[in-house]
Design a protein around this motif. Structure first.
Motif, short mmCIF file in Angstrom:
data_model
loop_
_atom_site.label_atom_id
_atom_site.label_comp_id
_atom_site.label_asym_id
_atom_site.label_seq_id
_atom_site.Cartn_x
_atom_site.Cartn_y
_atom_site.Cartn_z
N MET A 180 62.59 -27.00 8.05
CA MET A 180 61.20 -26.51 8.11
C MET A 180 60.25 -27.63 8.49
O MET A 180 59.36 -27.47 9.32
CB MET A 180 60.79 -26.00 6.73
CG MET A 180 61.49 -24.77 6.25
SD MET A 180 60.54 -23.31 6.62
CE MET A 180 59.35 -23.41 5.26
N GLY A 190 52.13 -25.77 12.17
CA GLY A 190 52.95 -26.94 11.89
C GLY A 190 52.63 -27.52 10.52
O GLY A 190 53.52 -27.89 9.74
N MET A 191 51.34 -27.55 10.21
CA MET A 191 50.89 -28.13 8.94
C MET A 191 51.42 -27.30 7.76
O MET A 191 51.78 -27.86 6.72
CB MET A 191 49.37 -28.15 8.92
CG MET A 191 48.79 -29.07 7.89
SD MET A 191 49.28 -30.79 8.17
CE MET A 191 48.84 -31.48 6.59
N LEU A 205 54.23 -25.62 7.70
CA LEU A 205 55.65 -25.92 7.53
C LEU A 205 55.85 -27.32 6.92
O LEU A 205 56.81 -27.58 6.20
CB LEU A 205 56.37 -25.85 8.88
CG LEU A 205 56.50 -24.45 9.49
CD1 LEU A 205 56.97 -24.52 10.94
CD2 LEU A 205 57.48 -23.61 8.67
N MET A 250 48.61 -24.00 16.79
CA MET A 250 49.94 -24.62 16.69
C MET A 250 49.97 -25.64 15.56
O MET A 250 50.91 -25.70 14.75
CB MET A 250 50.28 -25.35 17.99
CG MET A 250 50.47 -24.44 19.17
SD MET A 250 52.22 -24.13 19.45
CE MET A 250 52.68 -25.68 20.23
N ALA A 251 48.93 -26.47 15.53
CA ALA A 251 48.87 -27.51 14.51
C ALA A 251 48.77 -26.91 13.12
O ALA A 251 49.38 -27.40 12.16
CB ALA A 251 47.70 -28.45 14.79
N GLY A 287 57.85 -28.05 11.69
CA GLY A 287 56.43 -28.30 11.50
C GLY A 287 55.98 -29.54 12.25
O GLY A 287 54.93 -29.57 12.89
N VAL A 337 48.88 -33.71 17.32
CA VAL A 337 47.86 -34.22 16.39
C VAL A 337 48.27 -35.57 15.83
O VAL A 337 47.48 -36.52 15.79
CB VAL A 337 47.65 -33.20 15.24
CG1 VAL A 337 46.90 -33.85 14.09
CG2 VAL A 337 46.89 -31.99 15.75
N VAL A 362 43.74 -30.56 12.49
CA VAL A 362 44.59 -29.38 12.33
C VAL A 362 43.78 -28.10 12.51
O VAL A 362 44.25 -27.13 13.10
CB VAL A 362 45.30 -29.43 10.95
CG1 VAL A 362 45.88 -28.08 10.60
CG2 VAL A 362 46.40 -30.49 10.97
N LEU A 393 55.46 -28.94 15.95
CA LEU A 393 54.19 -28.26 16.24
C LEU A 393 53.01 -29.19 16.04
O LEU A 393 51.99 -29.09 16.71
CB LEU A 393 54.04 -27.03 15.32
CG LEU A 393 55.01 -25.89 15.58
CD1 LEU A 393 54.95 -24.86 14.46
CD2 LEU A 393 54.67 -25.21 16.91
N LEU A 394 53.17 -30.09 15.09
CA LEU A 394 52.05 -30.98 14.74
C LEU A 394 52.04 -32.25 15.60
O LEU A 394 51.09 -33.04 15.54
CB LEU A 394 52.18 -31.36 13.26
CG LEU A 394 50.91 -31.68 12.51
CD1 LEU A 394 49.96 -30.49 12.55
CD2 LEU A 394 51.22 -32.03 11.06
#
Lengths: 329, 329
Positions: B258, A262-263, A265, A258-259, B262, B269, A253, B265-266
């Motif tokens: 949410m 995302g993390m 959220l 971006m990650a 997230g 990964v 992350v 976006l993740l």
């Protein structure tokens, strides 16, 4: 014994956060339960500054500490004035019905056998631990007290685990399964096959046959019976996978914006999952088959985990766990 | 044998995606490697429609199929014209140097012993599998061929695993560790203690002592030696944890907008981590200790996984894996 006072000896010097968090846990427990009395064992000079006074918390001085690196049985034998041994001696003498420690697992198992003593009819003790899973929380034993077992030992573990699951974890008619290398009846080694035969004959048990490794975390059993060698490896493997995933996720992350977003959220979900599979919250493992309620709290326990371990000991005592086990044998 | 043609018998009827994906995998392999020839074993009528013709792919007709639910040894004994047994007979007769199947693990192990035959000097075979971990990919054996072992078996597994890690996985001086319930020398049951003594005496091995469950996924060894009972449970437990986490994560994410955002976006990964710990990509497990290169591809293998299993067999043959093992014994 529902009306009687419950006395628990608490090893004030065991674990990474001793004695501070242990003392706090004792206070939390006495605030929560009117029926318990706690004897903290350990160095009075070190305990006193951490301890808010309470009419049901007392100190029993013990000058020595068992180090996690010491040979467990030797340490228990030689350090007669260690905080753990002093707590266990109180159980042996009947001055306490149970004992809680966040110290070395090996020393607790050794002390359980050598100081507290086995329950009549039990050949080998078992360390049982609640295992978080998808559907429910299972109870797995043995995770390290008895390295290799005979079929008779596994039968005794099944009986003890079933009573524990029912009385302490409040599972109605708990289903017991044997950990094996497949679910078909031909699977298992001689010990597991022998145990299967013995367990099947016990009418008091709700036996569901074998459970495979991949079903453990899915929660396909209330009680999972195995020898201490397999149980120890399985438990540590699970802990290791969760730790590794956490580490890898954190590293990955970091490398992308971006990650990271995302993390953020996803944080509530990850936190929830992590909490669910965080073994430390599960209040302690129980050393079953010894003549008292001996509970091991996680080495990293803070006060809520100490409270939780004390609650487990209290439940086991209130429900007459050992009385029920003795009657089954 | 670097210049010689490598002949691999490929069970066209084993696995969930047979024969289509198996045939595709055979083609991919022959396109990738000039030095191999593949004999597909199975029902000619079913294979032909799936198979693009290639000068180095042939069919050996076999009328029967071994079902995953059959008793492995009985199936191998009785179904003499099964696709798996026909492939293994080719290895036994020396018409192929290796055999690849995505069929039942039990039948492959049984066939390896009963049809292909053990290597001289090897008492029991071991099924070895690459284990993804944080630092590296380790090789774990046995994960299910020999349920309970003597110390001598574990020594032989250590030797075979070390050669496999070095020659097929290209690890220089692979470090070998024994799976145990702790890293201290006093840990382990009698078998593991006995194996430790034997392995320590072998100068050709780079022995690193014990490895605990939590270190397996951290990647603290190149070769992890254990009996088939423990290895099977450990492997399946790891698979089960990954599956459970994936399921829980998917369910949780569904419940919140949410979290959904997230997760999007993740996604790269998570995909990367998932791919790393996805056991299916690792090309197949090797049945070591039998007189040929016997590779088991995952039951759910698609053509890339079949190619990968064929590559593993080819490497093992090219590197004279069994010759090296025999010399060590």
């Amino acid at each position: 014994m529902n009306d009687k006072k419950i006395v628990i000896a608490l090893d004030a010097m065991g674990g990474d956060n001793a004695p501070g968090e242990i003392c706090k846990g004792a206070l939390l427990a006495c605030q929560k339960y009117d029926d318990i009395e706690i004897i903290l064992t350990g160095d009075t000079e070190k305990i006193k500054p951490c301890l808010e006074s309470h009419p049901r918390i007392h100190i029993e001085h013990a000058s020595e500490i068992i180090d996690p690196d010491e040979h467990p049985a030797n340490a228990i034998r030689k350090k007669k004035d260690s905080s753990l041994r002093v707590a266990m001696e109180m159980v042996r003498r009947g001055e306490a019905q149970g004992c809680v420690s966040a110290g070395s697992t090996g020393a607790i198992v050794a002390g359980g056998v050598l100081v507290v003593g086995r329950l009549p009819g039990i050949d080998r003790p078992a360390l049982g631990v609640p295992i978080p899973s998808v559907e429910k929380t299972s109870f797995m034993l043995d995770v390290g007290a008895t390295v290799r077992c005979k079929p008779e030992n596994l039968l005794q573990f099944a009986l003890m685990g079933s009573i524990y699951s029912h009385k302490v974890m409040k599972v109605a008619n708990p289903e017991v399964k044997l950990l094996s290398n497949g679910t078909e009846e031909i699977k298992g080694d001689d010990t597991v096959l022998g145990a299967r035969e013995l367990i099947e004959k016990k009418n008091s048990l709700n036996f569901g046959g074998y459970i495979e490794g991949n079903e453990v975390v899915a929660g396909h059993a209330d009680v999972i019976v195995c020898d201490g060698f397999n149980g120890n490896i399985a438990l540590k493997l699970g802990e290791g996978i969760m730790q590794s995933l956490k580490g890898l996720l954190t590293d990955e992350v970091k490398s992308s914006f971006m990650a990271k977003a995302g993390m953020l959220l996803l944080a509530p979900v990850v936190k929830k999952l992590w909490a669910r599979f965080n073994y430390e919250q599960y209040g302690g493992s129980a050393l079953l088959g010894v003549n008292g309620a001996v509970i091991k709290a996680h080495g990293r326990s803070k006060s809520p985990a100490v409270l939780s371990a004390i609650s487990v000991a209290r439940n086991f005592i209130k429900e007459d766990g050992n009385e029920l086990i003795s009657r089954e044998l």
